[in-house]
Design an enzyme around this catalytic site. Sequence first.
Site, PDB file in Angstrom:
ATOM      1  N   ASN A 109       9.356  -5.789   1.478  1.00 26.64           N
ATOM      2  CA  ASN A 109       7.801  -5.690   0.819  1.00 26.64           C
ATOM      3  C   ASN A 109       8.041  -5.522  -0.868  1.00 26.64           C
ATOM      4  OD1 ASN A 109       8.721  -3.238   1.580  1.00 26.64           O
ATOM      5  ND2 ASN A 109       6.712  -2.419   1.248  1.00 26.64           N
TER       6      ASN A 109
ATOM      7  N   GLU B  87       7.144  -9.174   6.132  1.00 30.92           N
ATOM      8  CA  GLU B  87       7.125 -10.241   7.166  1.00 30.92           C
ATOM      9  C   GLU B  87       6.715 -11.748   6.551  1.00 30.92           C
ATOM     10  OE1 GLU B  87       5.891  -7.390   7.166  1.00 30.92           O
ATOM     11  OE2 GLU B  87       5.713  -6.284   9.195  1.00 30.92           O
TER      12      GLU B  87
ATOM     13  N   CYS C  76       0.016 -10.652   8.402  1.00 31.15           N
ATOM     14  CA  CYS C  76       1.314 -11.075   8.793  1.00 31.15           C
ATOM     15  C   CYS C  76       1.331 -11.383  10.047  1.00 31.15           C
ATOM     16  CB  CYS C  76       2.211  -9.811   8.516  1.00 31.15           C
ATOM     17  SG  CYS C  76       2.486  -9.328   6.832  1.00 31.15           S
TER      18      CYS C  76
ATOM     19  N   CYS D  12       1.228  -6.092  10.046  1.00 28.25           N
ATOM     20  CA  CYS D  12      -0.382  -6.012   9.712  1.00 28.25           C
ATOM     21  C   CYS D  12      -0.862  -7.170  10.097  1.00 28.25           C
ATOM     22  CB  CYS D  12      -0.654  -5.770   8.165  1.00 28.25           C
ATOM     23  SG  CYS D  12      -0.384  -7.271   7.116  1.00 28.25           S
TER      24      CYS D  12
ATOM     25  N   CYS E 259       3.716  -8.258   1.873  1.00 29.89           N
ATOM     26  CA  CYS E 259       4.538  -7.589   2.985  1.00 29.89           C
ATOM     27  C   CYS E 259       5.819  -8.289   3.333  1.00 29.89           C
ATOM     28  CB  CYS E 259       3.772  -7.613   4.303  1.00 29.89           C
ATOM     29  SG  CYS E 259       2.283  -6.791   4.212  1.00 29.89           S
TER      30      CYS E 259
ATOM     31  N   GLU F  93       5.612  -4.970  -4.076  1.00 30.49           N
ATOM     32  CA  GLU F  93       4.546  -4.304  -4.564  1.00 30.49           C
ATOM     33  C   GLU F  93       4.136  -4.865  -5.927  1.00 30.49           C
ATOM     34  OE1 GLU F  93       4.644  -0.262  -3.313  1.00 30.49           O
ATOM     35  OE2 GLU F  93       4.289  -0.770  -1.237  1.00 30.49           O
TER      36      GLU F  93
END
Length: 160
Positions: free
Chosen positions: A62, A75, A115, A112, A73, A64
């Site tokens: 990830n 993934e 993703c 999530c 993210c 940010e």
Amino acid sequence: MKKIELKTSATVYNNISELSTADKILMDKAIEARAKAYAPYSKFSVGAALLLDNNEIVLGNNQENAAYPSGMCAERVAVWRAGSEYPNVKILKLAISASSTLTKVDKPAGPCGACRQALLEYEVKQKQAFPILLMGEVGEVIEIESLVSLLPFSFDSSYL
Ligand code: THU
């Protein structure tokens, strides 16, 4: 009218040492990627490792951003990296590992919703399901057989 029932099955391993050698290597790569995550705001680091049909392992973590929604993210970083570098190579498996500097993540963290949708695209594209291994920092590893089982009634290219 009829009622239908959808079932999702998963395999639960007590810990990483119960995995096959190949799966442990892949999870170790996800852990390696996790260590390089850029997560100064949430302190929650995620690593993803994709095993491809050409034996390459593509990593993501990830990333940010001070403008929170501009982050990404692990993934999606990994699957878009694989899609851009190896557009015609199938994904065979995905391993995900999560940790936090605020708390011990002792249960697997599922991808999530966004993703799941992004990953599903590639499962549909390659016409072959790929299993997902999920793990926290320690503890159980859950293996799920496909993306579609994580996202029933999903939207995909068949509608377009
Ligand atoms: N995160 C992921 O990398 N993957 C997920 O599927 C869930 C959340 C990241 C995004 C953000 O940087 C941090 O975890 C906390 O939400």
